[in-house]
Design a protein around this motif. Structure first.
Motif, PDB file in Angstrom:
ATOM      1  N   ASN A  25       0.824  -1.215   0.000  1.00  0.00           N
ATOM      2  CA  ASN A  25       0.000   0.000   0.000  1.00  0.00           C
ATOM      3  C   ASN A  25       0.856   1.263   0.000  1.00  0.00           C
ATOM      4  O   ASN A  25       0.579   2.222  -0.737  1.00  0.00           O
ATOM      5  CB  ASN A  25      -0.924  -0.023   1.224  1.00  0.00           C
TER       6      ASN A  25
ATOM      7  N   GLY B 261       3.803  15.702  -1.334  1.00  0.00           N
ATOM      8  CA  GLY B 261       3.918  15.763   0.126  1.00  0.00           C
ATOM      9  C   GLY B 261       2.561  15.740   0.810  1.00  0.00           C
ATOM     10  O   GLY B 261       1.513  15.646   0.162  1.00  0.00           O
TER      11      GLY B 261
ATOM     12  N   ALA C  32       1.745   9.125  -5.894  1.00  0.00           N
ATOM     13  CA  ALA C  32       2.133  10.491  -5.541  1.00  0.00           C
ATOM     14  C   ALA C  32       3.127  11.057  -6.546  1.00  0.00           C
ATOM     15  O   ALA C  32       3.000  12.213  -6.975  1.00  0.00           O
ATOM     16  CB  ALA C  32       2.722  10.524  -4.120  1.00  0.00           C
TER      17      ALA C  32
ATOM     18  N   LEU D 288      -5.049  11.270   7.455  1.00  0.00           N
ATOM     19  CA  LEU D 288      -4.819  10.364   6.325  1.00  0.00           C
ATOM     20  C   LEU D 288      -5.413   8.981   6.572  1.00  0.00           C
ATOM     21  O   LEU D 288      -5.840   8.302   5.638  1.00  0.00           O
ATOM     22  CB  LEU D 288      -3.311  10.232   6.053  1.00  0.00           C
TER      23      LEU D 288
ATOM     24  N   SER E  47      -9.863   9.973   1.028  1.00  0.00           N
ATOM     25  CA  SER E  47      -9.047   9.779  -0.178  1.00  0.00           C
ATOM     26  C   SER E  47      -9.111  11.027  -1.038  1.00  0.00           C
ATOM     27  O   SER E  47     -10.146  11.704  -1.087  1.00  0.00           O
ATOM     28  CB  SER E  47      -9.568   8.575  -0.974  1.00  0.00           C
ATOM     29  N   THR E  48      -7.981  11.358  -1.651  1.00  0.00           N
ATOM     30  CA  THR E  48      -7.977  12.494  -2.585  1.00  0.00           C
ATOM     31  C   THR E  48      -7.916  11.980  -4.026  1.00  0.00           C
ATOM     32  O   THR E  48      -7.794  12.785  -4.950  1.00  0.00           O
ATOM     33  CB  THR E  48      -6.755  13.409  -2.308  1.00  0.00           C
TER      34      THR E  48
ATOM     35  N   PHE F 206       6.706   7.836   4.806  1.00  0.00           N
ATOM     36  CA  PHE F 206       5.950   7.002   5.746  1.00  0.00           C
ATOM     37  C   PHE F 206       6.936   6.016   6.369  1.00  0.00           C
ATOM     38  O   PHE F 206       7.720   5.375   5.661  1.00  0.00           O
ATOM     39  CB  PHE F 206       4.840   6.236   5.025  1.00  0.00           C
TER      40      PHE F 206
ATOM     41  N   MET G 239     -10.239   4.379  -2.430  1.00  0.00           N
ATOM     42  CA  MET G 239     -11.279   3.976  -1.466  1.00  0.00           C
ATOM     43  C   MET G 239     -11.059   4.592  -0.096  1.00  0.00           C
ATOM     44  O   MET G 239     -11.947   4.593   0.750  1.00  0.00           O
ATOM     45  CB  MET G 239     -11.293   2.455  -1.331  1.00  0.00           C
ATOM     46  N   GLY G 240      -9.840   5.071   0.153  1.00  0.00           N
ATOM     47  CA  GLY G 240      -9.557   5.699   1.441  1.00  0.00           C
ATOM     48  C   GLY G 240      -9.519   4.704   2.576  1.00  0.00           C
ATOM     49  O   GLY G 240      -9.845   5.045   3.709  1.00  0.00           O
ATOM     50  N   LEU G 241      -9.127   3.479   2.279  1.00  0.00           N
ATOM     51  CA  LEU G 241      -9.057   2.458   3.336  1.00  0.00           C
ATOM     52  C   LEU G 241      -7.624   2.014   3.604  1.00  0.00           C
ATOM     53  O   LEU G 241      -7.308   1.527   4.683  1.00  0.00           O
ATOM     54  CB  LEU G 241      -9.871   1.224   2.919  1.00  0.00           C
TER      55      LEU G 241
ATOM     56  N   ASN H  83       0.958   3.987  -2.940  1.00  0.00           N
ATOM     57  CA  ASN H  83       0.666   5.412  -2.690  1.00  0.00           C
ATOM     58  C   ASN H  83       1.818   6.285  -3.165  1.00  0.00           C
ATOM     59  O   ASN H  83       1.601   7.366  -3.731  1.00  0.00           O
ATOM     60  CB  ASN H  83       0.426   5.666  -1.200  1.00  0.00           C
ATOM     61  N   ALA H  84       3.072   5.825  -2.919  1.00  0.00           N
ATOM     62  CA  ALA H  84       4.245   6.597  -3.335  1.00  0.00           C
ATOM     63  C   ALA H  84       4.264   6.715  -4.857  1.00  0.00           C
ATOM     64  O   ALA H  84       4.536   7.790  -5.413  1.00  0.00           O
ATOM     65  CB  ALA H  84       5.519   5.930  -2.820  1.00  0.00           C
TER      66      ALA H  84
ATOM     67  N   LEU I 277      -4.427   3.342   4.168  1.00  0.00           N
ATOM     68  CA  LEU I 277      -3.578   3.760   5.293  1.00  0.00           C
ATOM     69  C   LEU I 277      -4.168   3.347   6.633  1.00  0.00           C
ATOM     70  O   LEU I 277      -3.438   2.987   7.560  1.00  0.00           O
ATOM     71  CB  LEU I 277      -3.337   5.270   5.252  1.00  0.00           C
ATOM     72  N   GLY I 278      -5.500   3.401   6.728  1.00  0.00           N
ATOM     73  CA  GLY I 278      -6.158   2.973   7.975  1.00  0.00           C
ATOM     74  C   GLY I 278      -5.855   1.512   8.261  1.00  0.00           C
ATOM     75  O   GLY I 278      -5.536   1.140   9.401  1.00  0.00           O
TER      76      GLY I 278
END
Ligand code: ADP
Length: 626
Positions: free
Chosen positions: A514, A559, A522, A568, A574-575, A610, A580-582, A518-519, A584-585
């Motif tokens: 994950n 960043g 980004a 986050l 999520s941006t 991170f 899904m915005g799940l 994400n990296a 990092l959680g």
């Protein structure tokens, strides 16, 4: 007080008595002098008349007795006063004599009663001849009482008993009236023109001292009584006033205590919004003292600086009577900078005449209520998220169940295909490699599916000793395509001395996957060189045997832009359009389930970084192969 006043009156009366007495004495002396002067004047006048007679006689001749008796001035003098007139020559021999026959009748001094007679005196004047030489003398004998008869002494009668006393103390003449007995002190003075005669004046109305005046004494007694009664009344009045003041002060103290102990803040304002009164609760609410607040006009110091205009507008509305009777919510700023939510109820402030003079505000601190509301809202949201997560968990479990079978089939068929292809001569080795790759990915997918099933079935996590570098390399092997697709350069800095860690392999793989994904997402928007750095490091904890392994994944993307790890990790945050915005959680939850922490921060050269830590496994365990 009354005693002082009465004493002052007594002193004043004494002084007044002394002054009146002195004045009275002066009047007495003046009156006596006046009587003496009047009598002396009468004598002088008689003497002048005698001198007139003497001047007439000196120029006459003939029978001297007849001349003397017929002379009109002599006749008049005998009628008036003289009772005998004697003419002596220079040798004191009798030349002639004339006598009065009848006694004199009093005219002016009706009230002067003559007591005795016989006290006589005489007037003598020299006779002068034609040559101016002494030629004997003329003697006029008269009785003093006769002289008094011709005197107007009526004016004295009203004030004095007037006595004329002879040498022997006999009363020659008197105004004595038994009906009007004299009272005052006598005053006597000799009458110089009269031989051995004394004038005695005795006042009829003596000076009455205030001590003898019953009216004055009654007045003083009355004053004393009145003073005593007044002082008694004043004392009673003062007692009542003191009791009333005590009551008022007690009432004020009670009211103050009640107002100060009230949970509601109170403030009274005049029609212009100037603060007239605040209670302690309100002072505590805003952190300003009563002394600092009373007298202030808007804008008030506890208004938040960024909301002054809005507060001013609302204040004008309130002063115009526009505040809702159901109250309104607003936000104030405590002196210590803390914002407080308050509910304000405004009501009209009336004076004792029933006139509207301002506004009375009751202020309730609703911070706690707001906090509870916020907590409820958050709780409801969390519940909703949990429900959604639960649904998703069920869905994932279902999917995992459904996917397990086809994945197993893919793995079986790839193995069969691999064996069959190996029998084919001169086959391109890349085909066999591709079949191997299909088999590897299918097995990995199968592992993930099984991990999801384990997670959703709440079974105990499987922890085994692993080499973290191997897990990281494995994940990067699967993610390398995505990294290449975004054109990023992968920088790998793996610590070769990493100890073994007890870990849930699939879980840690999910975390690394994950973070790397994400990296890669980004850096996709980064212009210029895109770099993803993956590093592992072993850290020795101070003073403890245990070591910690840290995995750090950083990039040179946009960043975190001030967002915290909590933000986050918020579920469904999520941006990304397809996010899904799940992720990092779930990562944080996996790391924390291993006793580690997940940290998000800005990378040193820009971009995000991170880091997560894992505790090492006790020595002696050899790592499982992935
Ligand atoms: P998703 O990837 O589905 O959006 P995540 O929980 O993995 O969900 O990520 C949440 C959000 O965190 C992302 O949408 C992104 O805005 C932000 N984020 C995660 N990693 C990075 C990173 N390396 N750089 C910048 N933002 C990131």
């Amino acid at each position: 007080m009354t005693l002082v006043f009465v004493a002052w009156i007594v002193v004043w009366a004494e002084v007044n008595d002394a002054q009146v007495s002195a004045a009275y004495q002066q009047t007495l002396i003046a009156d006596a002098s006046s009587v003496a002067a009047q009598l002396a004047g009468r004598q002088d006048m008689e003497k002048a008349r005698l001198r007139e007679v003497a001047s007439r006689l000196s120029i006459r001749t003939g029978d001297a007795n007849a001349v003397l008796a017929t002379l009109p001035e002599v006749v008049a003098g005998l009628d008036r006063l003289w009772n005998r007139l004697v003419w002596l020559d220079e040798n004191h021999r009798l030349v002639a004599r004339a006598e009065r026959k009848a006694p004199i009748v009093a005219n002016a001094t009706e009230e002067l009663r003559i007591q005795t007679s016989g006290q006589a005196d005489h007037l003598a004047v020299p006779m002068v001849d034609t040559n101016g030489k002494q030629a004997g003398q003329l003697l006029a004998r008269y009785e003093i009482t006769d002289l008094l008869k011709g005197t107007d002494l009526v004016w004295l009668n009203h004030r004095y008993e007037v006595n004329f006393l002879s040498e022997l103390g006999e009363v020659i003449a008197t105004t004595s009236d038994p009906a009007r007995p004299p009272h005052g002190q006598r005053y006597e003075r000799p009458l110089p023109g009269f031989k051995d005669t004394t004038l005695q004046l005795t006042p009829i109305d003596s000076i009455v001292s205030w001590k003898q005046n019953p009216r004055t004494l009654a007045l003083l007694a009355g004053l004393l009584l009145l003073g005593a009664a007044a002082s008694q009344l004043t004392r009673r009045e003062m007692r009542q006033v003191r009791r009333a003041m005590d009551d008022t002060q007690n009432e004020a103290a009670w009211r103050q205590s009640m107002e100060d102990s009230a949970l509601v803040g109170l403030r009274a304002r005049d029609a212009e919004g100037r603060i007239l009164y605040v209670n302690k609760t309100l002072c505590d609410m805003v952190g300003y003292s009563r002394h600092e607040l009373v007298g202030l006009k808007p804008p008030l110091p506890f208004w938040p600086p960024d909301a002054v205009d809005a507060m001013m507008a609302r204040n004008l509305d309130t002063l115009a009577g526009g505040a809702p009777s159901t109250g309104f919510e607003t936000r104030w700023k405590h002196r210590n900078g803390e914002l407080i939510d308050v509910m304000i109820f405004e009501s009209r402030l009336m004076n004792s005449n029933g006139n509207h003079i301002g506004w009375m505000g009751s202020i309730i601190d609703i911070n706690e209520r707001k906090r509870l509301e916020e907590r409820d809202r958050h709780h409801t949201e969390t519940m909703a998220q949990h429900a959604r997560l639960n649904d998703m968990g069920l869905l994932a479990s279902e999917l995992a169940h459904e996917l397990n079978q086809p994945l197993t089939t893919i793995v079986s068929y790839s193995a069969g295909l691999n064996m069959a292809l190996k029998k084919v001569p001169s086959l391109d080795p890349e085909v066999i490699a591709a079949v191997d790759e299909v088999s590897r990915h299918a097995r990995k997918a199968g592992d993930i599916v099984n991990w999801i099933r384990r997670q959703t079935s709440r079974s105990e996590p499987v922890r085994k000793p692993y080499d973290l570098n191997a897990i990281v390399s494995d994940v990067l092997g699967l993610r390398i395509r995505q990294i290449r697709r975004v054109g990023a350069k992968l920088v790998l800095e793996l610590d070769s001395r990493l100890p073994v860690v007890m870990a849930d392999r699939i879980g840690i793989e999910q975390v690394v996957t994950n973070l790397v994904r994400n990296a890669a997402d980004a850096v996709a928007s980064t212009k210029g060189e895109r770099v993803i750095r993956v590093a592992t490091e072993c850290q020795q904890l101070d003073g403890r045997d245990q070591q910690t392994i840290e995995v750090c994944i950083s990039d040179n993307g946009p960043g975190l832009q001030g967002r915290s790890i909590d933000t986050l990790c918020t579920t469904f945050y999520s941006t990304k359009s397809d996010g899904m915005g799940l992720g990092l959680g779930i990562c944080r939850s996996i790391v924390e389930s291993h006793g580690g922490t997940l940290v998000a921060e800005e990378a040193a050269g820009g971009g995000a970084q991170f880091r997560f830590t894992l505790r090492t496994t006790p020595t002696g365990n050899s790592p499982e192969t992935t």
